[in-house]
Design a protein around this motif. Structure first.
Motif, PDB file in Angstrom:
ATOM      1  N   TRP A   1       0.725  -1.077  -0.073  1.00 49.86           N
ATOM      2  CA  TRP A   1      -0.001   0.140   0.057  1.00 49.86           C
ATOM      3  C   TRP A   1       0.885   1.086   0.197  1.00 49.86           C
ATOM      4  O   TRP A   1       0.655   2.213  -0.624  1.00 49.86           O
ATOM      5  CB  TRP A   1      -0.986  -0.046   1.145  1.00 49.86           C
ATOM      6  N   CYS A   2       2.012   1.210   0.752  1.00 54.05           N
ATOM      7  CA  CYS A   2       2.743   2.333   1.012  1.00 54.05           C
ATOM      8  C   CYS A   2       3.539   2.582  -0.263  1.00 54.05           C
ATOM      9  O   CYS A   2       3.489   3.959  -0.798  1.00 54.05           O
ATOM     10  CB  CYS A   2       3.733   2.314   1.887  1.00 54.05           C
ATOM     11  N   TRP A   3       3.885   1.772  -0.939  1.00 55.24           N
ATOM     12  CA  TRP A   3       4.554   1.812  -2.142  1.00 55.24           C
ATOM     13  C   TRP A   3       3.852   2.370  -3.457  1.00 55.24           C
ATOM     14  O   TRP A   3       4.267   3.225  -4.317  1.00 55.24           O
ATOM     15  CB  TRP A   3       5.275   0.509  -2.682  1.00 55.24           C
TER      16      TRP A   3
ATOM     17  N   ALA B   1       5.093  -2.257  -5.567  1.00 50.84           N
ATOM     18  CA  ALA B   1       3.814  -2.497  -4.941  1.00 50.84           C
ATOM     19  C   ALA B   1       3.041  -3.641  -5.553  1.00 50.84           C
ATOM     20  O   ALA B   1       2.549  -4.553  -4.659  1.00 50.84           O
ATOM     21  CB  ALA B   1       2.780  -1.167  -5.260  1.00 50.84           C
ATOM     22  N   ARG B   2       2.987  -4.046  -6.716  1.00 52.07           N
ATOM     23  CA  ARG B   2       2.595  -5.162  -7.177  1.00 52.07           C
ATOM     24  C   ARG B   2       3.083  -6.509  -6.816  1.00 52.07           C
ATOM     25  O   ARG B   2       2.391  -7.270  -6.321  1.00 52.07           O
ATOM     26  CB  ARG B   2       2.602  -5.025  -8.931  1.00 52.07           C
ATOM     27  N   ARG B   3       4.479  -6.380  -6.888  1.00 54.66           N
ATOM     28  CA  ARG B   3       5.051  -7.644  -6.219  1.00 54.66           C
ATOM     29  C   ARG B   3       4.692  -7.827  -4.801  1.00 54.66           C
ATOM     30  O   ARG B   3       4.546  -9.156  -4.481  1.00 54.66           O
ATOM     31  CB  ARG B   3       6.650  -7.465  -6.214  1.00 54.66           C
ATOM     32  N   LEU B   4       4.914  -6.831  -3.973  1.00 54.15           N
ATOM     33  CA  LEU B   4       4.673  -7.252  -2.448  1.00 54.15           C
ATOM     34  C   LEU B   4       3.154  -7.505  -2.474  1.00 54.15           C
ATOM     35  O   LEU B   4       2.725  -8.420  -1.505  1.00 54.15           O
ATOM     36  CB  LEU B   4       4.826  -6.022  -1.910  1.00 54.15           C
ATOM     37  N   ALA B   5       2.191  -6.942  -3.071  1.00 50.69           N
ATOM     38  CA  ALA B   5       0.901  -7.410  -2.969  1.00 50.69           C
ATOM     39  C   ALA B   5       0.556  -8.768  -3.249  1.00 50.69           C
ATOM     40  O   ALA B   5      -0.144  -9.526  -2.689  1.00 50.69           O
ATOM     41  CB  ALA B   5      -0.116  -6.484  -3.856  1.00 50.69           C
TER      42      ALA B   5
ATOM     43  N   THR C   1      -7.202  -6.614   2.402  1.00 54.08           N
ATOM     44  CA  THR C   1      -7.589  -5.307   2.026  1.00 54.08           C
ATOM     45  C   THR C   1      -6.660  -4.193   1.629  1.00 54.08           C
ATOM     46  O   THR C   1      -6.768  -3.402   0.715  1.00 54.08           O
ATOM     47  CB  THR C   1      -8.388  -4.775   3.504  1.00 54.08           C
ATOM     48  N   TRP C   2      -5.423  -4.299   2.199  1.00 53.65           N
ATOM     49  CA  TRP C   2      -4.224  -3.582   1.946  1.00 53.65           C
ATOM     50  C   TRP C   2      -3.972  -3.893   0.749  1.00 53.65           C
ATOM     51  O   TRP C   2      -3.443  -2.905  -0.145  1.00 53.65           O
ATOM     52  CB  TRP C   2      -3.249  -3.391   3.128  1.00 53.65           C
ATOM     53  N   CYS C   3      -3.842  -5.278   0.442  1.00 49.52           N
ATOM     54  CA  CYS C   3      -3.303  -5.591  -1.013  1.00 49.52           C
ATOM     55  C   CYS C   3      -4.436  -5.043  -2.160  1.00 49.52           C
ATOM     56  O   CYS C   3      -3.854  -4.611  -2.809  1.00 49.52           O
ATOM     57  CB  CYS C   3      -3.504  -7.315  -1.185  1.00 49.52           C
TER      58      CYS C   3
END
Length: 206
Positions: free
Chosen positions: A89-91, A110-114, A129-131
């Motif tokens: 979310w932060c990225w 952001a995509r990778r972390l989600a 939800t954050w994803c």
């Protein structure tokens, strides 16, 4: 408890319906989730929860402070799905709000972390939800919609999930659904600032 909350007073019938819907028995879901829970230390948890209000500020300073805490949390617990989801979310915020000079790299991160967070915490409503929020920020609306619906199925009363569902409805052009969702939040809720902004955007779109 889940059966009674959904109006079923026959656990056996509920379990059969659950199996038909999700492909496994409720007891199997519980065993799988508990087996997948990472072995966290208190410091990783503390850092992740401390990052949460900073991430909600939607401001450069808050975003950077949250990412610092989350980086430290993930160093201690690399498989902690919630910390990865919040970092996603932060990225995404960094890219969408122009907090940095590297928006494309921020979006990719952001995509990778989600995606990693979803794989690590597929039954954690807050992580999902954050994803979902992160994927909206990087313009993957269809994938975000799938995740927020799963989050709400797990926890239909979550203020954060309700807010993100409403924002997603606004992005999808359904202003009426967006306003209905945002009106469900209490005026003293910690998310009221995003609810006000979202309601304004929904009215503008309508």
């Amino acid at each position: 408890e889940a059966a009674l909350a959904t109006g079923s007073n026959r656990p056996g019938r509920f379990a059969a319906s659950y199996l038909a819907e999700f492909g496994e028995l409720p007891s199997e879901t519980l065993q799988r989730v508990r087996a997948a829970e990472p072995d966290l230390d208190d410091e990783a948890l503390r850092l992740t929860w401390r990052a949460l209000p900073a991430a909600l500020h939607v401001a450069p300073g808050g975003c950077e402070a949250a990412l610092e805490d989350l980086d430290r949390a993930l160093t201690r617990a690399p498989t902690f799905g919630l910390a990865k989801a919040l970092a996603a979310w932060c990225w995404g915020q960094r890219a969408a709000q122009h907090f940095s000079a590297t928006p494309e790299a921020d979006r990719a991160r952001a995509r990778r972390l989600a995606r990693e967070a979803e794989a690590l915490a597929p039954d954690n409503a807050l992580a999902l939800t954050w994803c979902s929020g992160a994927l909206v920020l990087v313009h993957e609306v269809e994938a975000a919609d799938r995740l927020i619906e799963r989050a709400l199925a797990i926890d239909p009363t979550s203020p954060l999930a309700i807010t993100r569902r409403a924002w997603l409805s606004a992005y999808q052009g359904d202003s009426a659904a967006a306003m209905r969702g945002l009106r469900r939040l209490m005026p003293f809720d910690a998310l009221r600032h995003t609810a006000f902004i979202g309601t304004g955007c929904a009215h503008f779109a309508a």
